[in-house]
Design a protein around this motif. Structure first.
Motif, PDB file in Angstrom:
ATOM      1  N   UNK A 173       0.685  -1.205  -0.038  1.00 45.63           N
ATOM      2  CA  UNK A 173       0.134   0.110   0.053  1.00 45.63           C
ATOM      3  C   UNK A 173       0.818   1.348  -0.092  1.00 45.63           C
ATOM      4  N   UNK A 174       2.092   0.982  -0.019  1.00 40.19           N
ATOM      5  CA  UNK A 174       3.049   2.368  -0.113  1.00 40.19           C
ATOM      6  C   UNK A 174       2.673   3.186  -1.223  1.00 40.19           C
ATOM      7  N   UNK A 175       2.653   4.361  -1.148  1.00 33.80           N
ATOM      8  CA  UNK A 175       2.567   5.217  -2.279  1.00 33.80           C
ATOM      9  C   UNK A 175       3.718   5.874  -2.806  1.00 33.80           C
ATOM     10  N   UNK A 176       4.274   5.442  -3.955  1.00 38.38           N
ATOM     11  CA  UNK A 176       5.406   5.559  -4.710  1.00 38.38           C
ATOM     12  C   UNK A 176       5.679   7.331  -4.764  1.00 38.38           C
ATOM     13  N   UNK A 177       6.755   7.719  -4.733  1.00 34.61           N
ATOM     14  CA  UNK A 177       7.079   9.165  -4.910  1.00 34.61           C
ATOM     15  C   UNK A 177       6.567   9.625  -6.399  1.00 34.61           C
TER      16      UNK A 177
ATOM     17  N   UNK B   5       4.890  -1.353  -9.314  1.00 31.48           N
ATOM     18  CA  UNK B   5       5.942  -0.834  -9.431  1.00 31.48           C
ATOM     19  C   UNK B   5       6.669  -0.374 -10.804  1.00 31.48           C
ATOM     20  N   UNK B   6       6.520  -1.443 -11.640  1.00 32.19           N
ATOM     21  CA  UNK B   6       6.834  -1.330 -13.114  1.00 32.19           C
ATOM     22  C   UNK B   6       6.090  -0.013 -13.792  1.00 32.19           C
ATOM     23  N   UNK B   7       4.799   0.238 -13.374  1.00 36.79           N
ATOM     24  CA  UNK B   7       4.127   1.380 -13.839  1.00 36.79           C
ATOM     25  C   UNK B   7       4.698   2.553 -13.190  1.00 36.79           C
ATOM     26  N   UNK B   8       5.308   2.608 -12.265  1.00 38.57           N
ATOM     27  CA  UNK B   8       5.627   3.817 -11.543  1.00 38.57           C
ATOM     28  C   UNK B   8       7.282   3.999 -11.529  1.00 38.57           C
ATOM     29  N   UNK B   9       7.969   3.282 -11.357  1.00 40.29           N
ATOM     30  CA  UNK B   9       9.315   3.244 -11.203  1.00 40.29           C
ATOM     31  C   UNK B   9      10.184   3.392 -12.461  1.00 40.29           C
ATOM     32  N   UNK B  10      11.250   4.137 -12.594  1.00 38.77           N
ATOM     33  CA  UNK B  10      12.377   4.357 -13.544  1.00 38.77           C
ATOM     34  C   UNK B  10      13.254   2.926 -13.623  1.00 38.77           C
TER      35      UNK B  10
ATOM     36  N   UNK C 237       1.824   4.350 -16.252  1.00 33.81           N
ATOM     37  CA  UNK C 237       0.762   4.913 -15.516  1.00 33.81           C
ATOM     38  C   UNK C 237       1.038   5.609 -14.420  1.00 33.81           C
ATOM     39  N   UNK C 238       0.281   5.934 -13.516  1.00 29.28           N
ATOM     40  CA  UNK C 238       0.757   6.857 -12.300  1.00 29.28           C
ATOM     41  C   UNK C 238      -0.251   5.973 -11.121  1.00 29.28           C
ATOM     42  N   UNK C 239       0.223   4.896 -10.659  1.00 25.34           N
ATOM     43  CA  UNK C 239      -0.515   4.022  -9.624  1.00 25.34           C
ATOM     44  C   UNK C 239       0.025   4.479  -8.368  1.00 25.34           C
TER      45      UNK C 239
END
Length: 177
Positions: free
Chosen positions: A76-80, A107-112, A174-176
């Motif tokens: 449930x952690x909100x990524x930066x 994580x794949x949708x949000x991280x570089x 995306x921005x999940x």
């Protein structure tokens, strides 16, 4: 245990040192191994340690090792919002398969970039020192994890598999968060 298996750490540190994202998120940071090993190579980055077990913060002096410490569950952690590199060293096996798949997709949708380390042999572990989150809930093979991070660079040891995934510059992320 609040630490990861040492196999392949040099491989991971080399990749962390080469990152350029402004933020490094060490999810399930435990005793802060990756900060201890690699922060000197990325002192310019904002390091966030995410840990589910609050007593580890004082026990391992995590506020000294990270710019920011967040008590949160990986699920449930909100990524930066800024571009970030995600370190998931010996975390995925602590999740059920459905939770791990959902976390990796998010994580794949949000991280570089994402670094994953998992045991690739039968490696049972139960709760430890009052932390029930230390239990291993699933077992991954080397290839099963590689399939979850398409196109990743891999390192295979006798005990641990390590994976480094980089988002495609043309990917429609995306921005999940």
């Amino acid at each position: 245990m609040p630490r990861s298996h040492p196999e392949g750490r040099d491989w991971a540190v080399d990749r962390i040192a080469a990152t350029t994202t402004p933020v490094v998120v060490d999810i399930g940071c435990g005793e802060g191994t990756y900060s201890d090993l690699a922060r000197g190579w990325r002192a310019d980055a904002h390091w966030i340690g995410v840990e589910i077990h609050a007593p580890y913060v004082d026990r391992f002096e995590l506020t000294r090792k990270y710019d920011e410490v967040v008590i949160a569950d990986a699920r449930t952690y909100s990524f930066p919002r800024e571009p970030f590199t995600l370190l998931a060293g010996d975390v995925i096996e602590h999740l059920t398969r459905p939770d791990a798949l959902a976390f990796l997709a998010r994580a794949r949708a949000a991280a570089a970039e994402i670094m994953v380390s998992v045991p690739i042999i039968d490696y049972p572990q139960h709760g430890h020192d009052g932390n029930e989150h230390e239990a291993h809930l699933d077992q991954w093979t080397f290839d099963e994890m590689a399939d979850q991070l398409p196109g990743c660079d891999t390192w295979r040891g006798d005990v641990v598999g390590r994976y480094w995934w980089t988002a495609s510059p043309t990917s429609d992320r995306t921005d999940p968060r």
